[in-house]
Design a protein around this motif. Structure first.
Motif, PDB file in Angstrom:
ATOM      1  N   ASN A  84       0.823  -1.210   0.000  1.00  0.00           N
ATOM      2  CA  ASN A  84       0.000   0.000   0.000  1.00  0.00           C
ATOM      3  C   ASN A  84       0.856   1.258   0.000  1.00  0.00           C
ATOM      4  OD1 ASN A  84      -2.439  -1.403   0.071  1.00  0.00           O
ATOM      5  ND2 ASN A  84      -2.361  -1.593   2.297  1.00  0.00           N
ATOM      6  N   GLU A  85       2.074   1.169   0.541  1.00  0.00           N
ATOM      7  CA  GLU A  85       2.940   2.329   0.594  1.00  0.00           C
ATOM      8  C   GLU A  85       3.966   2.316  -0.533  1.00  0.00           C
ATOM      9  OE1 GLU A  85       4.244   1.632   4.521  1.00  0.00           O
ATOM     10  OE2 GLU A  85       2.552   2.670   5.440  1.00  0.00           O
ATOM     11  N   ALA A  86       4.628   1.171  -0.721  1.00  0.00           N
ATOM     12  CA  ALA A  86       5.682   1.107  -1.720  1.00  0.00           C
ATOM     13  C   ALA A  86       5.169   1.232  -3.140  1.00  0.00           C
ATOM     14  CB  ALA A  86       6.445  -0.203  -1.586  1.00  0.00           C
ATOM     15  N   LEU A  87       3.942   0.781  -3.371  1.00  0.00           N
ATOM     16  CA  LEU A  87       3.383   0.868  -4.721  1.00  0.00           C
ATOM     17  C   LEU A  87       2.373   2.000  -4.830  1.00  0.00           C
ATOM     18  CD1 LEU A  87       3.020  -2.892  -5.644  1.00  0.00           C
ATOM     19  CD2 LEU A  87       4.922  -1.348  -5.965  1.00  0.00           C
ATOM     20  N   GLY A  88       2.610   3.035  -4.068  1.00  0.00           N
ATOM     21  CA  GLY A  88       1.740   4.201  -4.144  1.00  0.00           C
ATOM     22  C   GLY A  88       1.773   4.865  -5.510  1.00  0.00           C
ATOM     23  N   TYR A  89       2.813   4.552  -6.296  1.00  0.00           N
ATOM     24  CA  TYR A  89       2.906   5.152  -7.625  1.00  0.00           C
ATOM     25  C   TYR A  89       1.793   4.657  -8.555  1.00  0.00           C
ATOM     26  CZ  TYR A  89       5.168   0.815  -9.210  1.00  0.00           C
ATOM     27  OH  TYR A  89       5.461  -0.490  -9.526  1.00  0.00           O
ATOM     28  N   LEU A  90       1.068   3.630  -8.139  1.00  0.00           N
ATOM     29  CA  LEU A  90      -0.052   3.155  -8.948  1.00  0.00           C
ATOM     30  C   LEU A  90      -1.362   3.855  -8.586  1.00  0.00           C
ATOM     31  CD1 LEU A  90       0.588  -0.695  -8.952  1.00  0.00           C
ATOM     32  CD2 LEU A  90       1.107   0.945 -10.761  1.00  0.00           C
ATOM     33  N   THR A  91      -1.314   4.736  -7.568  1.00  0.00           N
ATOM     34  CA  THR A  91      -2.526   5.422  -7.127  1.00  0.00           C
ATOM     35  C   THR A  91      -3.174   6.161  -8.281  1.00  0.00           C
ATOM     36  OG1 THR A  91      -1.608   5.707  -4.921  1.00  0.00           O
ATOM     37  CG2 THR A  91      -3.429   7.146  -5.536  1.00  0.00           C
ATOM     38  N   GLY A  92      -4.464   5.991  -8.418  1.00  0.00           N
ATOM     39  CA  GLY A  92      -5.215   6.710  -9.451  1.00  0.00           C
ATOM     40  C   GLY A  92      -5.375   5.942 -10.746  1.00  0.00           C
ATOM     41  N   ILE A  93      -4.587   4.871 -10.930  1.00  0.00           N
ATOM     42  CA  ILE A  93      -4.718   4.106 -12.168  1.00  0.00           C
ATOM     43  C   ILE A  93      -5.129   2.661 -11.887  1.00  0.00           C
ATOM     44  CG2 ILE A  93      -3.004   5.546 -13.345  1.00  0.00           C
ATOM     45  CD1 ILE A  93      -1.187   2.985 -13.140  1.00  0.00           C
ATOM     46  N   GLY A  94      -5.474   2.389 -10.631  1.00  0.00           N
ATOM     47  CA  GLY A  94      -5.856   1.023 -10.277  1.00  0.00           C
ATOM     48  C   GLY A  94      -7.015   0.512 -11.101  1.00  0.00           C
ATOM     49  N   LEU A  95      -8.045   1.352 -11.291  1.00  0.00           N
ATOM     50  CA  LEU A  95      -9.214   0.951 -12.071  1.00  0.00           C
ATOM     51  C   LEU A  95      -8.831   0.705 -13.523  1.00  0.00           C
ATOM     52  CD1 LEU A  95     -12.249   0.480 -12.278  1.00  0.00           C
ATOM     53  CD2 LEU A  95     -12.535   2.951 -12.667  1.00  0.00           C
ATOM     54  N   PHE A  96      -7.981   1.580 -14.068  1.00  0.00           N
ATOM     55  CA  PHE A  96      -7.540   1.403 -15.452  1.00  0.00           C
ATOM     56  C   PHE A  96      -6.812   0.070 -15.619  1.00  0.00           C
ATOM     57  CE2 PHE A  96      -3.839   1.645 -18.269  1.00  0.00           C
ATOM     58  CZ  PHE A  96      -4.475   1.779 -19.500  1.00  0.00           C
ATOM     59  N   LEU A  97      -5.902  -0.228 -14.691  1.00  0.00           N
ATOM     60  CA  LEU A  97      -5.152  -1.480 -14.784  1.00  0.00           C
ATOM     61  C   LEU A  97      -6.071  -2.690 -14.651  1.00  0.00           C
ATOM     62  CD1 LEU A  97      -1.914  -0.757 -12.706  1.00  0.00           C
ATOM     63  CD2 LEU A  97      -2.157  -0.873 -15.178  1.00  0.00           C
ATOM     64  N   ALA A  98      -7.050  -2.579 -13.758  1.00  0.00           N
ATOM     65  CA  ALA A  98      -7.990  -3.691 -13.572  1.00  0.00           C
ATOM     66  C   ALA A  98      -8.792  -3.945 -14.845  1.00  0.00           C
ATOM     67  CB  ALA A  98      -8.930  -3.389 -12.408  1.00  0.00           C
ATOM     68  N   LEU A  99      -9.282  -2.867 -15.464  1.00  0.00           N
ATOM     69  CA  LEU A  99     -10.046  -3.003 -16.714  1.00  0.00           C
ATOM     70  C   LEU A  99      -9.167  -3.556 -17.826  1.00  0.00           C
ATOM     71  CD1 LEU A  99     -12.126   0.313 -16.624  1.00  0.00           C
ATOM     72  CD2 LEU A  99     -12.956  -2.014 -16.207  1.00  0.00           C
ATOM     73  N   ALA A 100      -7.906  -3.096 -17.883  1.00  0.00           N
ATOM     74  CA  ALA A 100      -6.988  -3.585 -18.912  1.00  0.00           C
ATOM     75  C   ALA A 100      -6.741  -5.072 -18.751  1.00  0.00           C
ATOM     76  CB  ALA A 100      -5.676  -2.812 -18.833  1.00  0.00           C
ATOM     77  N   VAL A 101      -6.566  -5.518 -17.519  1.00  0.00           N
ATOM     78  CA  VAL A 101      -6.329  -6.944 -17.252  1.00  0.00           C
ATOM     79  C   VAL A 101      -7.545  -7.774 -17.654  1.00  0.00           C
ATOM     80  CG1 VAL A 101      -6.040  -8.646 -15.413  1.00  0.00           C
ATOM     81  CG2 VAL A 101      -4.597  -6.605 -15.457  1.00  0.00           C
ATOM     82  N   VAL A 102      -8.750  -7.289 -17.336  1.00  0.00           N
ATOM     83  CA  VAL A 102      -9.976  -7.993 -17.717  1.00  0.00           C
ATOM     84  C   VAL A 102     -10.064  -8.128 -19.233  1.00  0.00           C
ATOM     85  CG1 VAL A 102     -12.502  -7.857 -17.768  1.00  0.00           C
ATOM     86  CG2 VAL A 102     -11.262  -7.381 -15.640  1.00  0.00           C
ATOM     87  N   ALA A 103      -9.777  -7.027 -19.948  1.00  0.00           N
ATOM     88  CA  ALA A 103      -9.833  -7.043 -21.417  1.00  0.00           C
ATOM     89  C   ALA A 103      -8.810  -8.028 -21.992  1.00  0.00           C
ATOM     90  CB  ALA A 103      -9.585  -5.640 -21.961  1.00  0.00           C
ATOM     91  N   ILE A 104      -7.622  -8.059 -21.394  1.00  0.00           N
ATOM     92  CA  ILE A 104      -6.572  -8.968 -21.865  1.00  0.00           C
ATOM     93  C   ILE A 104      -6.987 -10.417 -21.651  1.00  0.00           C
ATOM     94  CG2 ILE A 104      -4.221  -9.769 -21.363  1.00  0.00           C
ATOM     95  CD1 ILE A 104      -3.546  -6.787 -20.791  1.00  0.00           C
ATOM     96  N   VAL A 105      -7.549 -10.713 -20.498  1.00  0.00           N
ATOM     97  CA  VAL A 105      -7.980 -12.085 -20.196  1.00  0.00           C
ATOM     98  C   VAL A 105      -9.070 -12.526 -21.159  1.00  0.00           C
ATOM     99  CG1 VAL A 105      -9.156 -13.539 -18.504  1.00  0.00           C
ATOM    100  CG2 VAL A 105      -7.312 -12.019 -17.771  1.00  0.00           C
TER     101      VAL A 105
END
Length: 575
Positions: free
Chosen positions: A102-123
């Motif tokens: 939660n702290e070390a990967l804070g650089y992903l903040t704000g794009i979590g939903l985008f990454l989740a949708l991208a992963v779903v589309a890829i699958v």
């Protein structure tokens, strides 16, 4: 158009899209120049890797199954490349493995939903192609797979030959310096040099490197695990205690406004009460990997060994009943960091907060402020917190946000060589901006400590100094054996409650502000500052003790810093 043709077109489009998806981490690195190496070691290499995986079986579907992990990691890799202009490496993997996500990967903040949708589309796309390959019995044409294998064997043979030559050169280097860092003794393979930015080969290489480095560090840690100082705090006060060590990076004392510099590089600290600046502090080493262990432990200034033989001030504070934390924007592994990471691992909690280390801009040191606050809010009765900053590490302009671009032109946002003397003005301005940002960081750490109403102190010391084309000198960076390599900034702040509890220590701390000190005194002085004792304690090395005595300041190569001659241009030290 009949239904069969539509399905054929959909499958063809799906395959093209899936192929472009797998290649996208390489495609986003399309070069502005040097096209041939890009094609040879990135694009073509990636294509052949995927073809090799697919050709392992006569049918297509097992190969598609094996490619799923690479496909799923594409969004993260593309984001990492676009944001930090570098591929995933052992550092990035260590960040994930070493600290709280939660702290070390804070650089992903704000794009979590985008990454989740991208992963779903890829699958979904991958499942469609896998099912089509299974149902349609997709197979390689006879004769194609051996051609792919022959080409791959040829590439492997070429790499093996170059690897052998590469290792012979490095073995000669190892023999010339047998005490050198184990990570230098075990150089990264030739394949790493060629494929470190070739997705997904970089992921496999990074994982292998991470595992090997972790094992090397673990082997050394095991050898010091049984070491004990038998440290204890004999007269512990009733109030809460917080001791903070801030390890700086590349900060020279002569660039601090509070030391008389003619620029406003420390406007906040200059007005801070109970702050002492030690103007005559010297580091015996001009390299982070060797200088920081001297700060943290009893390691001799002339000890050439890379890894420690005993634990550090962190372990000593733990023995005395302190909760310990290590917060860092530097790296958890690597040639420059692994010896430091060993001491960091002694802490109860360790957080590495910068996703890209020092090689790119990454996060600024202000990411440490909320992490520091969270540790304070744990409200432990006795705490030691070590904060390892990036400070003024080159590239200087990468170390501060735009709001601190105070002295211009600084070259912020540009690629500037530290070895180009014509860039002296830019480098010096950017360096001073990084110092002003360090002033901001330290001031805010002190403010947070003040709010705890505790017996507390904050000691800041830089690991080494820096040359920045000073005067007529043509040297920049560090490791040139000049006086500026070894002189470091050092500051001590103590709270009002500390000064009431330990007035004598505060008095001696004030008296020694201009005395000849060395970073090898830090271990002894920090423990004495906290009233921690141990059987073979040497209070002659603690500048807050009445027993302190000045001693010769011997540097890494055996030179006496104070007796050495200085050349008139660069102040290079000679016997």
């Amino acid at each position: 158009m009949n239904q069969s043709l539509v399905h054929s077109l959909l499958r063809a489009v799906g395959l093209v899209v899936f192929g472009l998806l797998l290649l996208s981490p390489v495609l986003v690195q399309w070069p502005a120049q040097d096209l041939v190496p890009y094609l040879q070691w990135k694009l073509i290499a990636a294509v052949w890797f995927y073809m090799l995986v697919l050709s392992l079986f006569r049918s297509f579907w097992p190969g598609l199954l094996l490619l799923l992990p690479a496909a799923l990691l594409v969004p993260q890799e593309v984001f990492y490349l676009l944001t930090y202009q570098k591929s995933t490496d052992a550092h990035a993997m260590a960040i994930v493995a070493e600290t709280d996500l939660n702290e070390a990967l804070g650089y992903l903040t704000g794009i979590g939903l985008f990454l989740a949708l991208a992963v779903v589309a890829i699958v979904l796309l991958w499942w469609y192609l896998l099912r089509s390959a299974w149902q349609g019995r997709w197979q390689w044409e006879k004769g194609l797979r051996p051609v792919i294998w022959l080409i791959c064997i040829g590439v492997a043979a070429s790499l093996s030959w170059n690897e052998w030559q590469y290792q012979q050169i490095n073995k000669a280097k190892q023999r010339s310096n047998p005490e050198e860092n184990v990570f230098v003794q075990r150089p990264l393979p030739y394949s790493y040099e060629k494929f470190h930015a070739t997705y997904p080969l970089n992921m496999l290489i990074a994982l292998n490197e991470f595992v090997k480095q972790k094992q090397a560090v673990a082997d050394v840690a095991e050898s010091t695990a049984l070491f004990k100082f038998s440290a204890r705090q004999t007269d512990a006060p009733a109030q809460r205690q917080i001791y903070v060590l801030v390890i700086g990076e590349t900060l020279r004392p002569d660039r601090l406004q509070l030391n008389g510099y003619n620029r406003a590089t420390t406007p906040r600290l200059s007005g801070t009460k109970n702050l002492i600046s030690y103007t005559n502090m010297v580091s015996p080493w001009a390299w982070t990997r060797m200088s920081v262990p001297v700060i943290l432990s009893r390691k001799s200034a002339t000890d050439q060994r890379y890894f420690p033989t005993e634990t550090s001030v962190v372990a000593a504070f733990k023995e005395a009943g302190f909760s310990t934390a290590w917060l860092s924007t530097q790296s958890p592994l690597g040639v420059h960091d692994s010896s430091i990471a060993l001491h960091a691992s002694e802490a109860d909690q360790v957080q590495y907060l910068n996703p890209v280390g020092y090689k790119k801009e990454g996060f600024y040191d202000d990411i440490l402020l909320p992490a520091f606050e969270r540790v304070l809010q744990q409200n432990q009765q006795k705490q030691l917190i070590v904060v390892h900053t990036l400070g003024s590490h080159f590239s200087y302009a990468d170390r501060y946000p735009p709001a601190f671009d105070l002295f211009t032109p600084s070259g912020k946002g540009q690629s500037i060589s530290m070895h180009d003397q014509s860039s002296s003005l830019l480098l010096n301005n950017a360096y001073d901006n990084s110092v002003a940002y360090t002033d901001f960081i330290l001031f805010n750490l002190i403010k947070q400590l003040e709010q705890t109403d505790s017996i507390s102190s904050l000691f800041y010391v830089s690991d080494h100094g820096e040359n920045i084309f000073d005067g007529q000198c043509n040297k920049s960076g560090h490791g040139h054996n000049t006086e500026r390599d070894y002189r470091v900034a050092a500051l001590l702040w103590t709270s009002e409650l500390y000064n009431l509890q330990y007035p004598q220590k505060k008095s001696y701390a004030e008296q020694r502000r201009e005395q000849p000190l060395m970073t090898s005194n830090v271990f002894h002085s920090l423990l004495d500052l906290a009233g921690i004792e141990y059987p073979d304690q040497k209070l002659t090395k603690s500048w807050v003790s009445p027993q302190w005595r000045p001693s010769s300041r011997i540097l890494q190569q055996g030179l006496d810093f104070d007796l050495a001659k200085r050349d008139p241009v660069c102040a290079e030290l000679t016997p």
